[in-house]
Scaffold this active site. Structure first.
Site, PDB file in Angstrom:
ATOM      1  N   CYS A 112       0.919  -0.858   0.378  1.00 32.60           N
ATOM      2  CA  CYS A 112      -0.058   0.002   0.247  1.00 32.60           C
ATOM      3  C   CYS A 112       0.819   1.361  -0.335  1.00 32.60           C
ATOM      4  O   CYS A 112       1.295   1.479  -1.635  1.00 32.60           O
ATOM      5  CB  CYS A 112      -1.278   0.123   0.942  1.00 32.60           C
ATOM      6  N   HIS A 211      -3.974  -4.725   0.602  1.00 30.10           N
ATOM      7  CA  HIS A 211      -3.247  -5.570   1.742  1.00 30.10           C
ATOM      8  C   HIS A 211      -3.005  -7.201   2.318  1.00 30.10           C
ATOM      9  O   HIS A 211      -4.165  -7.872   2.856  1.00 30.10           O
ATOM     10  CB  HIS A 211      -3.902  -4.618   3.219  1.00 30.10           C
ATOM     11  N   GLU A 213      -1.665  -8.640   3.731  1.00 32.35           N
ATOM     12  CA  GLU A 213      -0.906  -9.816   5.290  1.00 32.35           C
ATOM     13  C   GLU A 213      -2.707  -9.623   5.874  1.00 32.35           C
ATOM     14  O   GLU A 213      -2.790 -10.613   7.259  1.00 32.35           O
ATOM     15  CB  GLU A 213      -0.266  -8.577   6.498  1.00 32.35           C
TER      16      GLU A 213
END
Length: 253
Positions: A112, A211, A213
């Site tokens: 990001c 994102h 994660e």
């Protein structure tokens, strides 16, 4: 005893609260980043903003530039939009780390804001408010709410190999890459927003606008850990992995 690749994760300095403490300035990062690195077989080290030097890279095998506030527009020669919220301490500290990491060809993943910083570091520029460009708020639907949208990747790219079979990703951002500078754009959302950048000449340099994660299968993070592994390290295997070139030494400064 097997060794884990050591991955540095850049962090925020923000007011935080825990136990009896409230609004205490803290160096922090969402635990999802740490969890993703650990699940891939790496050892996460959180790096607070610090632009004094990049000596910490001597003990790192890879660098993960985490998401967060906007990159300062002065870094790419533009006046600030009223809606831009930058963190000069992060810009300075992360650019110092990134410059040294690039000089050493250390594996780097930008997430990001991290992808946007990669573009700026390579001479690129950003859209300071994407809704003005694409005409909708889909990449950040509401405060604290992730968007979901289709994505496509360039054939033969690192992003395409890492994300093979993936057709949708999440997102939470109001800025985006307008000019990738010296990087190649290899991923796009359905509205044309840049979703991935990379440098095929490097051992591993990948930026993703979403994102990973927060995904159940955080493939870009796992790919970073694999790229950062030294001979004998035990990490999560992936048949799509590109052969890694030998890891050079990291110079001080």
């Amino acid at each position: 005893m097997s060794r884990r690749p050591v991955i540095g994760i850049t962090s925020y300095v923000e007011p935080a609260g825990w136990a009896v403490w409230r609004d205490v300035p803290a160096a922090l990062v969402p635990h999802a980043y740490v969890r993703a690195v650990t699940a891939a077989g790496g050892r996460a080290v959180v790096l607070p903003p610090d632009d004094a030097d990049a000596d910490v890279l001597r003990v790192l095998d890879g660098l993960l530039l985490a998401g967060g506030a906007d990159v300062g527009p002065e870094r790419y020669g533009e006046p600030a939009d009223p809606r831009t919220e930058s963190r000069p301490d992060r810009d300075a500290g992360e650019l110092a780390l990134l410059t040294a990491a690039l000089a050493a060809d250390l594996p780097v993943l930008g997430v990001c804001r991290g992808m946007q910083l990669l573009a700026v570091a390579h001479g690129g520029a950003l859209h300071q408010h994407l809704p003005d460009v694409v005409g909708h708020e889909g990449h950040r639907p509401a405060p604290g709410v992730y968007g979901s949208h289709p994505v496509r990747f360039a054939a033969g790219s690192l992003a395409g190999a890492v994300m093979a079979g993936v057709e949708r990703v999440n997102s939470y951002h109001h800025q985006g890459v307008a000019d990738p500078g010296g990087l190649a754009v290899t991923g796009w959302a359905d509205d044309g927003v840049v979703e991935a950048v990379e440098d095929p000449a490097r051992r591993f340099l990948l930026g993703v606008q979403w994102h990973p994660e927060n995904e159940a299968d955080p493939r870009p993070v796992a790919a970073l850990v694999r790229a950062a592994a030294r001979p004998g390290d035990t990490v999560r295997a992936d048949p799509r992995e590109r052969p890694a070139r030998p890891r050079p030494s990291v110079a001080s400064g």
